[in-house]
Design a protein around this motif. Structure first.
Motif, PDB file in Angstrom:
ATOM      1  N   CYS A 235      13.689   0.049  -2.033  1.00 20.31           N
ATOM      2  CA  CYS A 235      13.245  -0.222  -0.660  1.00 20.31           C
ATOM      3  C   CYS A 235      12.592  -1.603  -0.570  1.00 20.31           C
ATOM      4  O   CYS A 235      11.581  -1.851  -1.227  1.00 20.31           O
ATOM      5  N   PRO A 236      13.158  -2.510   0.233  1.00 18.10           N
ATOM      6  CA  PRO A 236      12.607  -3.873   0.324  1.00 18.10           C
ATOM      7  C   PRO A 236      11.147  -3.896   0.775  1.00 18.10           C
ATOM      8  O   PRO A 236      10.353  -4.705   0.287  1.00 18.10           O
ATOM      9  N   PHE A 237      10.787  -3.000   1.701  1.00 18.63           N
ATOM     10  CA  PHE A 237       9.407  -2.966   2.226  1.00 18.63           C
ATOM     11  C   PHE A 237       8.424  -2.583   1.114  1.00 18.63           C
ATOM     12  O   PHE A 237       7.309  -3.084   1.058  1.00 18.63           O
TER      13      PHE A 237
ATOM     14  N   ILE B  59      12.578  11.867   1.655  1.00 16.23           N
ATOM     15  CA  ILE B  59      11.416  11.006   1.893  1.00 16.23           C
ATOM     16  C   ILE B  59      10.397  11.686   2.805  1.00 16.23           C
ATOM     17  O   ILE B  59       9.212  11.755   2.500  1.00 16.23           O
TER      18      ILE B  59
ATOM     19  N   TRP C 282       4.714   9.743   9.934  1.00 16.54           N
ATOM     20  CA  TRP C 282       5.342   8.461   9.592  1.00 16.54           C
ATOM     21  C   TRP C 282       6.708   8.665   8.936  1.00 16.54           C
ATOM     22  O   TRP C 282       7.708   8.085   9.340  1.00 16.54           O
ATOM     23  N   GLY C 283       6.735   9.464   7.876  1.00 12.41           N
ATOM     24  CA  GLY C 283       8.006   9.850   7.258  1.00 12.41           C
ATOM     25  C   GLY C 283       8.753   8.750   6.522  1.00 12.41           C
ATOM     26  O   GLY C 283       9.954   8.876   6.273  1.00 12.41           O
TER      27      GLY C 283
ATOM     28  N   VAL D 297       8.591   5.317   3.438  1.00 11.89           N
ATOM     29  CA  VAL D 297       7.866   4.626   2.376  1.00 11.89           C
ATOM     30  C   VAL D 297       7.858   3.136   2.720  1.00 11.89           C
ATOM     31  O   VAL D 297       8.756   2.684   3.435  1.00 11.89           O
TER      32      VAL D 297
ATOM     33  N   ASP E 116       3.168   1.387   6.492  1.00 13.63           N
ATOM     34  CA  ASP E 116       3.815   0.222   7.112  1.00 13.63           C
ATOM     35  C   ASP E 116       3.489  -1.046   6.319  1.00 13.63           C
ATOM     36  O   ASP E 116       2.327  -1.475   6.268  1.00 13.63           O
ATOM     37  N   SER E 117       4.522  -1.637   5.733  1.00 17.21           N
ATOM     38  CA  SER E 117       4.301  -2.649   4.687  1.00 17.21           C
ATOM     39  C   SER E 117       3.430  -3.844   5.092  1.00 17.21           C
ATOM     40  O   SER E 117       2.562  -4.240   4.311  1.00 17.21           O
TER      41      SER E 117
HETATM   42  N1  LIG Z   1       8.386  -0.954   9.023  1.00 14.15           N
HETATM   43  C1  LIG Z   1       8.336  -0.147   7.827  1.00 14.15           C
HETATM   44  C2  LIG Z   1       9.719   0.286   7.437  1.00 14.15           C
HETATM   45  C3  LIG Z   1       9.721   1.250   6.275  1.00 14.15           C
HETATM   46  C4  LIG Z   1      11.097   1.885   6.074  1.00 14.15           C
HETATM   47  O1  LIG Z   1      11.978   1.822   6.928  1.00 14.15           O
HETATM   48  N2  LIG Z   1      11.289   2.525   4.909  1.00 14.15           N
HETATM   49  C5  LIG Z   1      12.537   3.198   4.620  1.00 14.15           C
HETATM   50  C6  LIG Z   1      12.993   2.969   3.200  1.00 14.15           C
HETATM   51  S1  LIG Z   1      13.574   1.305   2.919  1.00 14.15           S
HETATM   52  C7  LIG Z   1      12.317   4.689   4.769  1.00 14.15           C
HETATM   53  O2  LIG Z   1      11.394   5.238   4.219  1.00 14.15           O
HETATM   54  N3  LIG Z   1      13.156   5.361   5.558  1.00 14.15           N
HETATM   55  C8  LIG Z   1      13.101   6.773   5.719  1.00 14.15           C
HETATM   56  C9  LIG Z   1      13.498   7.217   7.094  1.00 14.15           C
HETATM   57  O3  LIG Z   1      13.527   6.370   8.000  1.00 14.15           O
HETATM   58  O4  LIG Z   1      13.789   8.406   7.221  1.00 14.15           O
HETATM   59  C10 LIG Z   1       7.645  -0.946   6.727  1.00 14.15           C
HETATM   60  O5  LIG Z   1       7.649  -2.184   6.801  1.00 14.15           O
HETATM   61  O6  LIG Z   1       7.025  -0.344   5.839  1.00 14.15           O
END
Ligand SMILES: N[C@@H](CCC(=O)N[C@@H](CS)C(=O)NCC(=O)O)C(=O)O
Length: 230
Positions: free
Chosen positions: A13-15, A40, A50-51, A53, A66-67
């Motif tokens: 995960c880039p974030f 997740i 939030w759901g 990572v 939120d990163s």
């Molecule tokens: N804006 C969030 C985005 C986080 C995000 O989208 N994480 C993804 C993994 S790369 C995730 O957990 N997705 C699970 C989902 O949306 O169900 C951040 O910057 O932390």
């Protein structure tokens, strides 16, 4: 002193890599917990609705999500807010937003832009991440190549640039902002450096990383950033 802080993350995960790069730079004692990519929501259910990572839980048991806000929180709590105080606050905010708006979007096309790339990426992910036996295969052969590959290809077509060109343009735009200094932050890296570094680093386990490796200025900066980790 309470519990050891934890960071729930996905390896790919880039974030999550934005946050992890900062914790590594600060030399924090953090337990990294790899979640199951297929579950997740369930695995981070402790953090409310939030759901997603990354989720960071501090010594006091409180979580932050939120990163970008999470990076700001870590800097404020474990670094005396030094990075947030570096240089012009408006410039830092503008470029943090820029990275989140543009660079995260460029990451999906480079990893999943063609069906071949998507399949390679997906099989690589299924090796890196924690999955059950069946979901591992399902994930590799069905899920992402079809879903993300199609979305990514549409995005690339709309932009008109190849995923490689897009990344090169972003790295150029970013390194042009360094004004001859080693980092965006100047003599030391700031939050924008770590956001950009996290996005770039998340591609590094994949063969597509070689598409970025001929961006000379970008790679010199990337290696310099690697050198600031503990
Ligand atoms: N804006 C969030 C985005 C986080 C995000 O989208 N994480 C993804 C993994 S790369 C995730 O957990 N997705 C699970 C989902 O949306 O169900 C951040 O910057 O932390």
């Amino acid at each position: 002193m309470g519990q050891t802080p934890t960071l729930h993350m996905l390896y790919t995960c880039p974030f999550c890599w934005k946050v992890r790069s900062l914790t590594e730079h600060l030399g924090m004692d953090v337990e990294y917990i790899g979640v199951n990519g297929m579950k997740i929501k369930k695995e981070v259910a402790f953090a409310g609705d939030w759901g997603k990572v990354p989720v960071f839980t501090g010594e006091d048991g409180n979580y932050v999500v939120d990163s970008t806000p999470l990076m700001i929180h870590l800097d404020a709590t474990y670094n005396g807010g030094k990075m947030a105080a570096m240089g012009d606050a408006e410039r830092q905010k503008k470029w943090l937003d820029w990275a989140d708006a543009n660079v995260s979007k460029a990451t999906v096309p480079i990893l999943y832009g063609t069906l071949g790339a998507a399949l390679k990426t997906t099989t690589r992910i299924s090796k890196l991440e924690k999955f059950g036996f069946f979901s591992k295969r399902l994930y590799a052969w069905a899920g992402f190549p079809i879903m993300w590959g199609i979305i990514a290809r549409k995005r690339v077509k709309k932009d008109g640039r190849t995923p490689k060109q897009l990344w090169h343009d972003l790295l150029t735009e970013f390194t042009d902002q360094h004004g001859g200094k080693p980092f965006f932050g100047g003599a030391e890296p700031d939050l924008v450096d770590f956001a950009m570094f996290g996005y770039t680093r998340s591609i590094s386990p994949f063969p597509q990383f070689k598409l970025l490796e001929d961006h000379e200025k970008g790679m010199v900066w990337y290696q310099r950033m690697m050198g600031t980790l503990q």
